[in-house]
Design a protein around this motif. Structure first.
Motif, PDB file in Angstrom:
ATOM      1  N   GLU A  99      16.389 -32.642  23.798  1.00  0.00           N
ATOM      2  CA  GLU A  99      17.232 -33.769  23.394  1.00  0.00           C
ATOM      3  C   GLU A  99      18.645 -33.335  23.015  1.00  0.00           C
ATOM      4  O   GLU A  99      19.598 -34.078  23.232  1.00  0.00           O
ATOM      5  CB  GLU A  99      16.552 -34.543  22.260  1.00  0.00           C
ATOM      6  N   ALA A 114      20.629 -33.307  26.049  1.00  0.00           N
ATOM      7  CA  ALA A 114      20.914 -34.686  26.455  1.00  0.00           C
ATOM      8  C   ALA A 114      22.088 -35.252  25.662  1.00  0.00           C
ATOM      9  O   ALA A 114      22.977 -35.907  26.225  1.00  0.00           O
ATOM     10  CB  ALA A 114      19.676 -35.564  26.276  1.00  0.00           C
ATOM     11  N   LEU A 142      15.505 -40.462  21.473  1.00  0.00           N
ATOM     12  CA  LEU A 142      16.899 -40.888  21.584  1.00  0.00           C
ATOM     13  C   LEU A 142      17.083 -42.360  21.923  1.00  0.00           C
ATOM     14  O   LEU A 142      18.191 -42.877  21.842  1.00  0.00           O
ATOM     15  CB  LEU A 142      17.632 -40.041  22.635  1.00  0.00           C
ATOM     16  N   ILE A 193      13.275 -37.052  26.513  1.00  0.00           N
ATOM     17  CA  ILE A 193      14.146 -37.391  25.375  1.00  0.00           C
ATOM     18  C   ILE A 193      13.542 -38.538  24.557  1.00  0.00           C
ATOM     19  O   ILE A 193      14.208 -39.532  24.274  1.00  0.00           O
ATOM     20  CB  ILE A 193      15.573 -37.747  25.854  1.00  0.00           C
ATOM     21  N   GLU A 211      23.150 -40.070  24.930  1.00  0.00           N
ATOM     22  CA  GLU A 211      23.027 -40.971  23.778  1.00  0.00           C
ATOM     23  C   GLU A 211      24.140 -42.025  23.772  1.00  0.00           C
ATOM     24  O   GLU A 211      23.895 -43.195  23.465  1.00  0.00           O
ATOM     25  CB  GLU A 211      23.034 -40.162  22.488  1.00  0.00           C
ATOM     26  N   CYS A 228      16.747 -37.338  33.454  1.00  0.00           N
ATOM     27  CA  CYS A 228      16.534 -36.301  32.440  1.00  0.00           C
ATOM     28  C   CYS A 228      15.663 -35.146  32.930  1.00  0.00           C
ATOM     29  O   CYS A 228      15.352 -34.241  32.157  1.00  0.00           O
ATOM     30  CB  CYS A 228      15.896 -36.927  31.199  1.00  0.00           C
TER      31      CYS A 228
END
Length: 143
Positions: free
Chosen positions: A83, A86, A112, A109, A92, A77
């Motif tokens: 987020e 992401a 998540l 993140i 996710e 990341c």
């Protein structure tokens, strides 16, 4: 759990980490640049029998390695802005897939992750030594 080890002890530590995980499949790996996060993921993937080349997903964000019981995801990341980025990249989906998922730079993140995500911190110590602290959350019983 806590380990202090040298590089030649890494395979045994990787095996112990996998045993400690129980039914949990997501590990968030924190540590400074150069601490050995990717090297540790490589050692864990070796223990999982991954034959594909395991490398840093810094530019791809997500590397997927084939395994006999489903894909193994390796996520970095570091380059993500937030987020939402992401989620757009598919992070996710990997986190909630039920498959092994190793996430470097999880601080980017924080909201998540599944509740039962294991938290691992790795730091460099004496020359050639690393220290790992692992906190494994209780997982829900299998249905």
């Amino acid at each position: 759990m806590h380990w202090t080890f040298s590089l030649n002890e890494l395979p045994a530590v990787a095996e112990e980490i996998l045993k400690a995980m129980g039914n949990n499949r997501v590990i968030a790996l924190s540590g400074p640049m150069g601490a050995g996060k990717t090297t540790l993921v490589h050692a864990i993937c070796d223990q999982l029998g991954i034959k594909a080349a395991v490398g840093s997903p810094t530019f791809s964000i997500i590397n997927e390695y084939p395994a006999s019981d489903g894909p193994v995801y390796h996520i970095d990341c570091y380059r993500l802005r937030d987020e939402a980025e992401a989620i757009d990249a598919g992070v996710e989906d990997c986190l909630f897939s039920g498959h092994w998922c190793f996430v470097e730079w999880p601080e980017k993140i924080p909201h998540l992750f599944p509740d039962n995500t294991a938290r691992l911190t790795i730091v460099a110590g004496e020359p050639g030594q690393r220290t790992i602290d692992l906190q494994v959350m209780a997982s829900a019983p299998a249905r």
